[in-house]
Design a protein around this motif. Structure first.
Motif, mmCIF file in Angstrom:
data_model
loop_
_atom_site.group_PDB
_atom_site.id
_atom_site.type_symbol
_atom_site.label_atom_id
_atom_site.label_comp_id
_atom_site.label_asym_id
_atom_site.label_seq_id
_atom_site.Cartn_x
_atom_site.Cartn_y
_atom_site.Cartn_z
ATOM 1 N N ASP A 173 36.645 33.444 50.985
ATOM 2 C CA ASP A 173 35.349 34.098 51.056
ATOM 3 C C ASP A 173 35.257 35.189 49.988
ATOM 4 O OD1 ASP A 173 36.357 36.683 52.096
ATOM 5 O OD2 ASP A 173 36.723 35.594 53.949
ATOM 6 N N THR A 174 34.050 35.740 49.837
ATOM 7 C CA THR A 174 33.792 36.672 48.734
ATOM 8 C C THR A 174 34.701 37.893 48.772
ATOM 9 O OG1 THR A 174 31.479 35.980 48.701
ATOM 10 C CG2 THR A 174 32.014 38.045 47.595
ATOM 11 N N GLU A 175 34.854 38.496 49.942
ATOM 12 C CA GLU A 175 35.673 39.708 50.052
ATOM 13 C C GLU A 175 37.138 39.414 49.747
ATOM 14 O OE1 GLU A 175 36.865 43.172 53.347
ATOM 15 O OE2 GLU A 175 35.239 41.767 53.780
ATOM 16 N N THR A 176 37.636 38.314 50.311
ATOM 17 C CA THR A 176 39.042 37.955 50.083
ATOM 18 C C THR A 176 39.260 37.557 48.629
ATOM 19 O OG1 THR A 176 39.130 37.139 52.357
ATOM 20 C CG2 THR A 176 40.953 36.544 50.923
ATOM 21 N N SER A 177 38.269 36.877 48.032
ATOM 22 C CA SER A 177 38.352 36.515 46.613
ATOM 23 C C SER A 177 38.533 37.750 45.748
ATOM 24 C CB SER A 177 37.087 35.764 46.180
ATOM 25 O OG SER A 177 36.988 34.525 46.828
ATOM 26 N N GLN A 178 37.794 38.799 46.087
ATOM 27 C CA GLN A 178 37.896 40.032 45.300
ATOM 28 C C GLN A 178 39.268 40.676 45.465
ATOM 29 O OE1 GLN A 178 35.591 41.124 42.992
ATOM 30 N NE2 GLN A 178 37.410 42.342 42.447
ATOM 31 N N GLU A 179 39.824 40.609 46.671
ATOM 32 C CA GLU A 179 41.173 41.148 46.894
ATOM 33 C C GLU A 179 42.194 40.420 46.024
ATOM 34 O OE1 GLU A 179 41.966 40.821 51.043
ATOM 35 O OE2 GLU A 179 40.488 42.330 51.638
ATOM 36 N N ILE A 180 42.060 39.096 45.940
ATOM 37 C CA ILE A 180 42.986 38.305 45.128
ATOM 38 C C ILE A 180 42.779 38.608 43.645
ATOM 39 C CG2 ILE A 180 43.629 35.970 44.441
ATOM 40 C CD1 ILE A 180 44.652 36.860 47.228
ATOM 41 N N MET A 181 41.511 38.771 43.235
ATOM 42 C CA MET A 181 41.253 39.131 41.839
ATOM 43 C C MET A 181 41.838 40.501 41.509
ATOM 44 S SD MET A 181 40.071 36.988 39.814
ATOM 45 C CE MET A 181 39.854 38.161 38.488
ATOM 46 N N ASN A 182 41.731 41.435 42.435
ATOM 47 C CA ASN A 182 42.325 42.759 42.219
ATOM 48 C C ASN A 182 43.841 42.660 42.038
ATOM 49 O OD1 ASN A 182 39.799 43.916 42.434
ATOM 50 N ND2 ASN A 182 40.059 44.540 44.567
ATOM 51 N N LEU A 183 44.451 41.745 42.786
ATOM 52 C CA LEU A 183 45.896 41.536 42.663
ATOM 53 C C LEU A 183 46.232 40.952 41.291
ATOM 54 C CD1 LEU A 183 48.780 41.389 43.680
ATOM 55 C CD2 LEU A 183 48.184 39.298 44.933
ATOM 56 N N PHE A 184 45.463 39.953 40.856
ATOM 57 C CA PHE A 184 45.696 39.385 39.525
ATOM 58 C C PHE A 184 45.543 40.453 38.435
ATOM 59 C CE2 PHE A 184 44.733 35.021 41.267
ATOM 60 C CZ PHE A 184 45.940 34.455 40.891
ATOM 61 N N LYS A 185 44.514 41.278 38.561
ATOM 62 C CA LYS A 185 44.282 42.320 37.553
ATOM 63 C C LYS A 185 45.419 43.341 37.551
ATOM 64 C CE LYS A 185 39.942 43.121 38.864
ATOM 65 N NZ LYS A 185 38.574 43.703 38.889
ATOM 66 N N HIS A 186 45.940 43.629 38.744
ATOM 67 C CA HIS A 186 47.089 44.542 38.829
ATOM 68 C C HIS A 186 48.311 43.938 38.138
ATOM 69 C CE1 HIS A 186 49.969 47.420 40.500
ATOM 70 N NE2 HIS A 186 50.723 46.373 40.790
ATOM 71 N N ALA A 205 35.071 35.108 36.685
ATOM 72 C CA ALA A 205 35.249 35.029 35.230
ATOM 73 C C ALA A 205 34.916 36.346 34.544
ATOM 74 C CB ALA A 205 34.388 33.908 34.658
ATOM 75 N N GLU A 206 33.865 37.017 35.007
ATOM 76 C CA GLU A 206 33.431 38.238 34.327
ATOM 77 C C GLU A 206 34.420 39.384 34.490
ATOM 78 O OE1 GLU A 206 30.496 40.095 37.820
ATOM 79 O OE2 GLU A 206 29.639 39.031 36.110
ATOM 80 N N GLN A 207 35.370 39.242 35.408
ATOM 81 C CA GLN A 207 36.388 40.272 35.583
ATOM 82 C C GLN A 207 37.593 40.066 34.656
ATOM 83 O OE1 GLN A 207 37.057 41.583 39.800
ATOM 84 N NE2 GLN A 207 35.758 39.833 40.262
ATOM 85 N N CYS A 208 37.601 38.935 33.955
ATOM 86 C CA CYS A 208 38.669 38.673 32.987
ATOM 87 C C CYS A 208 38.257 39.238 31.631
ATOM 88 C CB CYS A 208 38.926 37.170 32.884
ATOM 89 S SG CYS A 208 39.485 36.424 34.442
ATOM 90 N N GLU A 209 39.246 39.608 30.834
ATOM 91 C CA GLU A 209 38.933 40.251 29.551
ATOM 92 C C GLU A 209 38.461 39.248 28.512
ATOM 93 O OE1 GLU A 209 43.490 40.437 27.753
ATOM 94 O OE2 GLU A 209 42.682 42.106 28.932
ATOM 95 N N ARG A 210 38.653 37.963 28.803
ATOM 96 C CA ARG A 210 38.255 36.919 27.867
ATOM 97 C C ARG A 210 37.813 35.686 28.652
ATOM 98 N NH1 ARG A 210 42.486 34.128 23.663
ATOM 99 N NH2 ARG A 210 41.081 32.613 22.693
ATOM 100 N N VAL A 211 36.735 35.057 28.201
ATOM 101 C CA VAL A 211 36.207 33.874 28.880
ATOM 102 C C VAL A 211 36.019 32.744 27.873
ATOM 103 C CG1 VAL A 211 34.346 32.912 30.282
ATOM 104 C CG2 VAL A 211 35.010 35.305 30.585
ATOM 105 N N ILE A 212 36.672 31.621 28.135
ATOM 106 C CA ILE A 212 36.545 30.417 27.296
ATOM 107 C C ILE A 212 35.742 29.390 28.089
ATOM 108 C CG2 ILE A 212 37.784 28.538 26.162
ATOM 109 C CD1 ILE A 212 40.184 30.500 25.920
ATOM 110 N N LYS A 213 34.641 28.940 27.510
ATOM 111 C CA LYS A 213 33.780 27.981 28.201
ATOM 112 C C LYS A 213 33.933 26.596 27.599
ATOM 113 C CE LYS A 213 29.060 27.246 29.873
ATOM 114 N NZ LYS A 213 27.675 27.802 29.923
ATOM 115 N N ILE A 214 34.091 25.613 28.485
ATOM 116 C CA ILE A 214 34.259 24.227 28.053
ATOM 117 C C ILE A 214 33.118 23.384 28.607
ATOM 118 C CG2 ILE A 214 35.715 22.173 28.226
ATOM 119 C CD1 ILE A 214 38.107 23.879 28.222
ATOM 120 N N ILE A 215 32.505 22.595 27.752
ATOM 121 C CA ILE A 215 31.499 21.602 28.163
ATOM 122 C C ILE A 215 31.868 20.274 27.520
ATOM 123 C CG2 ILE A 215 29.069 20.907 28.035
ATOM 124 C CD1 ILE A 215 28.280 23.825 27.980
ATOM 125 N N ASP A 216 31.951 19.231 28.345
ATOM 126 C CA ASP A 216 32.242 17.871 27.861
ATOM 127 C C ASP A 216 33.461 17.824 26.948
ATOM 128 O OD1 ASP A 216 30.034 16.921 29.257
ATOM 129 O OD2 ASP A 216 28.674 17.171 27.551
#
Length: 232
Positions: A173-186, A205-216
């Motif tokens: 869920d959204t709240e737990t997702s943010q907790e996991i993202m905080n752990l990754f950022k740490h 994605a927007e919490q990462c310092e770099r975003v690579i987008k792939i289409i097809d």
């Protein structure tokens, strides 16, 4: 750390040959937190299988820590993977009837570590992910967020050079997702862990310092520090 040059990937189905990745050119530096985004079927999972040494059947050149590895044998790829990469998955991939400690210890056992060293390292990484004292718990009795923390602890237990996280918040869920993202950022900022994350969630994605987008199967944009770099 990672340099991909003109990577192409094909799948053969019967008489048909499908071109899945088209001339992928990517460089990832040590210490980066990178998101790879794209719709289902875009080729992002195929790409991280190559980056993570799971797939050795591709065309192009791959340099890892300045070493040309594209001509490695399957056994060499396996050794490279075991020594350098930690994996975190959407569905955790834990042994639900085994204790948390046993789950986290698995990569260390495969690496031939001694039991005393394993026990110490398990306690250390569980503390890192906020699960100190959970050694004897069973994953089946834990929340999704706690299970993902266990899988992250397992992934970092062998001090990998980089982590690949495949939709790590997709089942949360959204709240737990943010907790996991905080752990990754740490882990990224405080421990210096290089993290390559596949996600379809723009908030992740927007919490990462770099975003690579792939289409097809093509890299269409590569944004870093708020600047967008479109590719031809």
């Amino acid at each position: 750390m990672i340099t991909l040059k003109n990577i192409n990937k094909y799948y053969q189905q019967g008489n048909h040959r499908f071109h899945v990745l088209h001339d992928i050119n990517i460089e990832i530096d040590q210490g980066e937190l990178v998101a790879i985004i794209g719709e289902s079927g875009s080729g992002k999972s195929t790409l991280i299988n190559i980056i993570g040494f799971l797939d050795d059947d591709f065309e192009g050149t791959y340099f890892y820590q300045d070493q040309p590895i594209h001509d490695y044998t399957r056994k060499q790829f396996s050794t490279l993977r075991n020594r350098n990469v930690g994996f975190v998955f959407q569905n955790f991939k834990l042994l639900r009837e085994s204790t948390v400690a046993d789950n986290v210890a698995l990569p260390l056992l495969y690496a031939g570590k001694r039991r005393k060293e394993i026990s110490s390292r398990v306690s250390e990484v569980l503390k890192q992910v906020g699960l100190a004292g959970y050694e004897n718990q069973l994953p089946k009795n834990m929340s999704g967020g706690q299970q993902q923390r266990v899988s992250i602890a397992r992934a970092i237990s062998t001090h990998p050079k980089f982590l690949i996280a495949d939709e790590p918040t997709g089942a949360l869920d959204t709240e737990t997702s943010q907790e996991i993202m905080n752990l990754f950022k740490h882990l990224n900022k405080q421990e210096g862990t290089t993290i390559i994350m596949v996600t379809h969630d723009p908030h992740v994605a927007e919490q990462c310092e770099r975003v690579i987008k792939i289409i097809d199967g093509r890299v269409v944009s590569d944004s870093k520090d708020g600047e967008l770099h479109a590719t031809d």
